[in-house]
Design a protein around this motif. Structure first.
Motif, PDB file in Angstrom:
ATOM      1  N   MET A 248       0.840  -1.196   0.000  1.00  0.00           N
ATOM      2  CA  MET A 248       0.000   0.000   0.000  1.00  0.00           C
ATOM      3  C   MET A 248       0.878   1.250   0.000  1.00  0.00           C
ATOM      4  O   MET A 248       1.842   1.341   0.759  1.00  0.00           O
ATOM      5  CB  MET A 248      -0.918   0.007   1.233  1.00  0.00           C
ATOM      6  CG  MET A 248      -1.859   1.216   1.297  1.00  0.00           C
ATOM      7  SD  MET A 248      -2.905   1.181   2.793  1.00  0.00           S
ATOM      8  CE  MET A 248      -3.879  -0.280   2.508  1.00  0.00           C
ATOM      9  N   THR A 249       0.544   2.189  -0.878  1.00  0.00           N
ATOM     10  CA  THR A 249       1.321   3.413  -1.001  1.00  0.00           C
ATOM     11  C   THR A 249       1.087   4.326   0.197  1.00  0.00           C
ATOM     12  O   THR A 249      -0.030   4.526   0.621  1.00  0.00           O
ATOM     13  CB  THR A 249       0.935   4.161  -2.288  1.00  0.00           C
ATOM     14  OG1 THR A 249       1.131   3.279  -3.398  1.00  0.00           O
ATOM     15  CG2 THR A 249       1.791   5.398  -2.482  1.00  0.00           C
ATOM     16  N   GLN A 250       2.154   4.890   0.718  1.00  0.00           N
ATOM     17  CA  GLN A 250       2.036   5.855   1.797  1.00  0.00           C
ATOM     18  C   GLN A 250       2.792   7.122   1.406  1.00  0.00           C
ATOM     19  O   GLN A 250       4.015   7.130   1.332  1.00  0.00           O
ATOM     20  CB  GLN A 250       2.604   5.267   3.096  1.00  0.00           C
ATOM     21  CG  GLN A 250       1.824   4.081   3.631  1.00  0.00           C
ATOM     22  CD  GLN A 250       0.426   4.467   4.103  1.00  0.00           C
ATOM     23  OE1 GLN A 250       0.195   5.608   4.502  1.00  0.00           O
ATOM     24  NE2 GLN A 250      -0.490   3.523   4.063  1.00  0.00           N
ATOM     25  N   GLN A 251       2.072   8.181   1.114  1.00  0.00           N
ATOM     26  CA  GLN A 251       2.680   9.450   0.767  1.00  0.00           C
ATOM     27  C   GLN A 251       1.864  10.567   1.382  1.00  0.00           C
ATOM     28  O   GLN A 251       0.726  10.391   1.782  1.00  0.00           O
ATOM     29  CB  GLN A 251       2.748   9.636  -0.752  1.00  0.00           C
ATOM     30  CG  GLN A 251       3.750   8.730  -1.445  1.00  0.00           C
ATOM     31  CD  GLN A 251       3.948   9.122  -2.899  1.00  0.00           C
ATOM     32  OE1 GLN A 251       3.490  10.164  -3.350  1.00  0.00           O
ATOM     33  NE2 GLN A 251       4.647   8.279  -3.630  1.00  0.00           N
ATOM     34  N   THR A 252       2.494  11.742   1.422  1.00  0.00           N
ATOM     35  CA  THR A 252       1.790  12.907   1.923  1.00  0.00           C
ATOM     36  C   THR A 252       0.585  13.196   1.039  1.00  0.00           C
ATOM     37  O   THR A 252       0.665  13.110  -0.185  1.00  0.00           O
ATOM     38  CB  THR A 252       2.733  14.122   1.925  1.00  0.00           C
ATOM     39  OG1 THR A 252       3.859  13.812   2.743  1.00  0.00           O
ATOM     40  CG2 THR A 252       2.021  15.347   2.474  1.00  0.00           C
ATOM     41  N   ASN A 253      -0.528  13.562   1.653  1.00  0.00           N
ATOM     42  CA  ASN A 253      -1.724  13.873   0.888  1.00  0.00           C
ATOM     43  C   ASN A 253      -1.513  15.155   0.093  1.00  0.00           C
ATOM     44  O   ASN A 253      -1.119  16.186   0.634  1.00  0.00           O
ATOM     45  CB  ASN A 253      -2.918  14.029   1.838  1.00  0.00           C
ATOM     46  CG  ASN A 253      -4.227  14.137   1.076  1.00  0.00           C
ATOM     47  OD1 ASN A 253      -4.439  15.055   0.311  1.00  0.00           O
ATOM     48  ND2 ASN A 253      -5.099  13.183   1.317  1.00  0.00           N
ATOM     49  N   LYS A 254      -1.744  15.086  -1.201  1.00  0.00           N
ATOM     50  CA  LYS A 254      -1.567  16.236  -2.091  1.00  0.00           C
ATOM     51  C   LYS A 254      -2.883  16.910  -2.438  1.00  0.00           C
ATOM     52  O   LYS A 254      -2.936  17.732  -3.341  1.00  0.00           O
ATOM     53  CB  LYS A 254      -0.860  15.789  -3.374  1.00  0.00           C
ATOM     54  CG  LYS A 254       0.569  15.333  -3.153  1.00  0.00           C
ATOM     55  CD  LYS A 254       1.240  15.009  -4.464  1.00  0.00           C
ATOM     56  CE  LYS A 254       2.689  14.608  -4.248  1.00  0.00           C
ATOM     57  NZ  LYS A 254       3.379  14.284  -5.527  1.00  0.00           N
ATOM     58  N   GLY A 255      -3.927  16.566  -1.716  1.00  0.00           N
ATOM     59  CA  GLY A 255      -5.243  17.099  -2.038  1.00  0.00           C
ATOM     60  C   GLY A 255      -6.044  16.079  -2.819  1.00  0.00           C
ATOM     61  O   GLY A 255      -5.748  14.887  -2.794  1.00  0.00           O
ATOM     62  N   THR A 256      -7.041  16.569  -3.518  1.00  0.00           N
ATOM     63  CA  THR A 256      -7.948  15.693  -4.260  1.00  0.00           C
ATOM     64  C   THR A 256      -7.861  15.990  -5.742  1.00  0.00           C
ATOM     65  O   THR A 256      -7.853  17.146  -6.157  1.00  0.00           O
ATOM     66  CB  THR A 256      -9.396  15.892  -3.787  1.00  0.00           C
ATOM     67  OG1 THR A 256      -9.487  15.537  -2.401  1.00  0.00           O
ATOM     68  CG2 THR A 256     -10.361  15.024  -4.585  1.00  0.00           C
ATOM     69  N   ALA A 257      -7.803  14.919  -6.534  1.00  0.00           N
ATOM     70  CA  ALA A 257      -7.825  15.037  -7.995  1.00  0.00           C
ATOM     71  C   ALA A 257      -9.182  14.589  -8.500  1.00  0.00           C
ATOM     72  O   ALA A 257      -9.654  13.499  -8.149  1.00  0.00           O
ATOM     73  CB  ALA A 257      -6.724  14.187  -8.611  1.00  0.00           C
ATOM     74  N   LEU A 258      -9.809  15.423  -9.312  1.00  0.00           N
ATOM     75  CA  LEU A 258     -11.064  15.044  -9.961  1.00  0.00           C
ATOM     76  C   LEU A 258     -10.748  14.643 -11.391  1.00  0.00           C
ATOM     77  O   LEU A 258     -10.134  15.414 -12.140  1.00  0.00           O
ATOM     78  CB  LEU A 258     -12.075  16.197  -9.930  1.00  0.00           C
ATOM     79  CG  LEU A 258     -13.488  15.861 -10.419  1.00  0.00           C
ATOM     80  CD1 LEU A 258     -14.536  16.699  -9.676  1.00  0.00           C
ATOM     81  CD2 LEU A 258     -13.651  16.039 -11.921  1.00  0.00           C
ATOM     82  N   ILE A 259     -11.134  13.427 -11.766  1.00  0.00           N
ATOM     83  CA  ILE A 259     -10.820  12.863 -13.079  1.00  0.00           C
ATOM     84  C   ILE A 259     -12.114  12.524 -13.794  1.00  0.00           C
ATOM     85  O   ILE A 259     -12.943  11.774 -13.263  1.00  0.00           O
ATOM     86  CB  ILE A 259      -9.968  11.587 -12.942  1.00  0.00           C
ATOM     87  CG1 ILE A 259      -8.735  11.846 -12.076  1.00  0.00           C
ATOM     88  CG2 ILE A 259      -9.575  11.044 -14.317  1.00  0.00           C
ATOM     89  CD1 ILE A 259      -8.007  10.571 -11.671  1.00  0.00           C
TER      90      ILE A 259
ATOM     91  N   THR B 274      -7.303  19.944  -5.829  1.00  0.00           N
ATOM     92  CA  THR B 274      -6.111  20.660  -6.291  1.00  0.00           C
ATOM     93  C   THR B 274      -5.750  20.320  -7.731  1.00  0.00           C
ATOM     94  O   THR B 274      -4.846  20.937  -8.296  1.00  0.00           O
ATOM     95  CB  THR B 274      -4.906  20.337  -5.398  1.00  0.00           C
ATOM     96  OG1 THR B 274      -4.689  18.905  -5.409  1.00  0.00           O
ATOM     97  CG2 THR B 274      -5.131  20.804  -3.965  1.00  0.00           C
ATOM     98  N   LEU B 275      -6.417  19.341  -8.313  1.00  0.00           N
ATOM     99  CA  LEU B 275      -6.059  18.895  -9.653  1.00  0.00           C
ATOM    100  C   LEU B 275      -7.313  18.441 -10.392  1.00  0.00           C
ATOM    101  O   LEU B 275      -8.146  17.718  -9.838  1.00  0.00           O
ATOM    102  CB  LEU B 275      -5.039  17.760  -9.586  1.00  0.00           C
ATOM    103  CG  LEU B 275      -4.353  17.316 -10.880  1.00  0.00           C
ATOM    104  CD1 LEU B 275      -2.988  16.700 -10.574  1.00  0.00           C
ATOM    105  CD2 LEU B 275      -5.187  16.321 -11.672  1.00  0.00           C
ATOM    106  N   LEU B 276      -7.441  18.870 -11.633  1.00  0.00           N
ATOM    107  CA  LEU B 276      -8.533  18.454 -12.513  1.00  0.00           C
ATOM    108  C   LEU B 276      -7.932  17.777 -13.732  1.00  0.00           C
ATOM    109  O   LEU B 276      -7.041  18.337 -14.387  1.00  0.00           O
ATOM    110  CB  LEU B 276      -9.370  19.656 -12.951  1.00  0.00           C
ATOM    111  CG  LEU B 276     -10.344  19.440 -14.127  1.00  0.00           C
ATOM    112  CD1 LEU B 276     -11.429  18.427 -13.775  1.00  0.00           C
ATOM    113  CD2 LEU B 276     -10.948  20.764 -14.576  1.00  0.00           C
ATOM    114  N   VAL B 277      -8.418  16.583 -14.059  1.00  0.00           N
ATOM    115  CA  VAL B 277      -8.022  15.899 -15.291  1.00  0.00           C
ATOM    116  C   VAL B 277      -9.250  15.820 -16.201  1.00  0.00           C
ATOM    117  O   VAL B 277     -10.175  15.051 -15.941  1.00  0.00           O
ATOM    118  CB  VAL B 277      -7.473  14.485 -15.023  1.00  0.00           C
ATOM    119  CG1 VAL B 277      -7.030  13.840 -16.345  1.00  0.00           C
ATOM    120  CG2 VAL B 277      -6.310  14.527 -14.046  1.00  0.00           C
ATOM    121  N   ASN B 278      -9.250  16.645 -17.239  1.00  0.00           N
ATOM    122  CA  ASN B 278     -10.321  16.614 -18.237  1.00  0.00           C
ATOM    123  C   ASN B 278      -9.991  15.532 -19.257  1.00  0.00           C
ATOM    124  O   ASN B 278      -9.317  15.779 -20.261  1.00  0.00           O
ATOM    125  CB  ASN B 278     -10.442  17.974 -18.931  1.00  0.00           C
ATOM    126  CG  ASN B 278     -11.283  18.958 -18.151  1.00  0.00           C
ATOM    127  OD1 ASN B 278     -12.356  18.629 -17.648  1.00  0.00           O
ATOM    128  ND2 ASN B 278     -10.803  20.187 -18.040  1.00  0.00           N
TER     129      ASN B 278
END
Length: 269
Positions: free
Chosen positions: A1-12, A86-90
Motif C-alpha cells: 500500500m502506497t504511503q505518501q503525503t496527501n496532495k489534495g484531491t484530484a477530480l478525473i 487541487t487537480l482536474l483531469v479533463n
C-alpha cells in the motif's frame, strides 16, 4: 500500500476505464485522494475498489453524463465548492474516424458537447476556485490530431485543437497566479476509444499503438518536467520546441493595417 503525503484531491473525468482509470491509479500512488466521474457507475466502483486496495486513498465516485447539462452542472459545483480539490483531469471524450460526408451531424454535436463544452465549463469552474485557493493543476487530454488534423475525423481534430489552444491560453493567463496547465497529446493508444470511434486499435500497426499505462506515465513525467504540452509518442522533444517557436514568430507578423502584397497584386489584376 502506497504511503505518501496527501496532495489534495484530484477530480478525473472519464475515469471508469482506459486512460482515466490509469490516471486514477497513478495519482493515488502520488498521494492524491480521488473523485472519479463517468457514466458507468459499475465500472467506477471497480476502479475505486482497485485504487483503494492498492493505495489506501479515499475515492469518491460521481456517476454523471457530461453531455447532459444537469450532470455537468453538478460536477462544476463540486469543483467550485470542494476546497480539497487541487487537480482536474479533463479526460472524458470520444472520437471518430469517418470523413465529413459519412458522419452523422448529431453525433458530431455530441462530440463537441463532450470534447469541447464539458472541459470548457469544468475549466471555468476549476480555474477561479484554484486561484482563490492559491494554486492548482488542470490537465487536459487532447490528441496528436490537434496538430495532425488530416489524421482522423475533422470534428474530432477540431475539438482537440480547441483543447490544445485552451490549455496554452490558460498557461499564458494563469501561470503567474499559481495555476499549472498541461495539454497531453496521445497518439494511437490501446484503449476502448478506438472501438467507440469505429476502428479497433487491433487493426492498426502494432508499432504505432502505445500502451495506455506508458502513455499516462509519460504524460505525468512531462508534468513533472514542467511541460505545458506533452506529446508522449514524439521521440525528439526539440521538434515541438522548434514548432512552437515558429508558430510564435508567425503570430507576431499579423499586425498590419494593409493586406499582404500578394493580395494587392491580385486585386489590381
Amino acid at each position: 500500500m502506497t504511503q505518501q503525503t496527501n496532495k489534495g484531491t484530484a477530480l478525473i473525468t472519464g475515469a471508469s476505464s482506459g486512460i482515466g482509470a490509469i490516471y486514477a491509479d497513478r495519482l493515488a500512488a502520488r498521494g492524491y485522494e480521488l473523485i472519479l466521474v463517468a457514466r458507468n457507475e459499475t465500472r467506477l466502483h471497480e476502479v475505486a475498489d482497485r485504487v483503494e486496495q492498492a493505495h489506501g486513498r479515499k475515492v469518491t465516485i460521481v456517476q454523471a453524463d457530461l453531455g447532459e447539462r444537469d450532470d455537468l452542472a453538478r460536477v462544476e459545483g463540486i469543483l467550485k465548492s470542494d476546497p480539497a480539490i487541487t487537480l482536474l483531469v479533463n479526460n472524458a471524450g470520444f472520437g471518430g474516424v469517418t470523413p465529413l460526408l459519412e458522419s452523422n451531424v448529431d453525433r458530431m454535436e455530441q462530440m463537441i458537447d463532450i470534447n469541447v463544452t464539458a472541459p470548457t465549463r469544468l475549466t471555468y469552474a476549476a480555474a477561479p476556485a484554484f486561484v482563490a485557493r492559491g494554486g492548482g493543476t488542470i490537465i487536459n487530454i487532447a490528441s496528436i490530431v490537434a496538430v495532425g488534423v488530416e489524421i482522423l475525423n475533422g470534428v474530432y481534430g477540431a475539438s482537440k485543437a480547441y483543447v490544445l489552444a485552451l490549455t496554452q491560453s490558460l498557461h499564458y493567463e494563469l501561470a503567474d497566479k499559481g495555476i499549472r496547465a498541461q495539454a497531453v497529446l496521445p497518439g494511437a493508444t490501446a484503449t476502448e476509444f478506438w472501438d467507440t470511434a469505429g476502428l479497433s486499435h487491433a487493426n492498426l500497426p502494432a508499432a504505432m499503438v502505445m500502451r495506455a499505462e506508458d502513455m499516462v506515465d509519460a504524460a505525468l513525467a512531462g508534468l513533472d518536467q514542467g511541460e505545458v504540452v506533452t506529446i508522449p509518442p514524439l521521440q525528439d522533444g526539440n521538434d515541438w520546441i522548434e514548432y512552437e517557436a515558429t508558430r510564435r514568430a508567425l503570430s507576431q507578423r499579423f499586425a498590419h493595417s494593409m493586406p499582404g502584397t500578394r493580395y494587392l497584386v491580385a486585386a489590381a489584376a
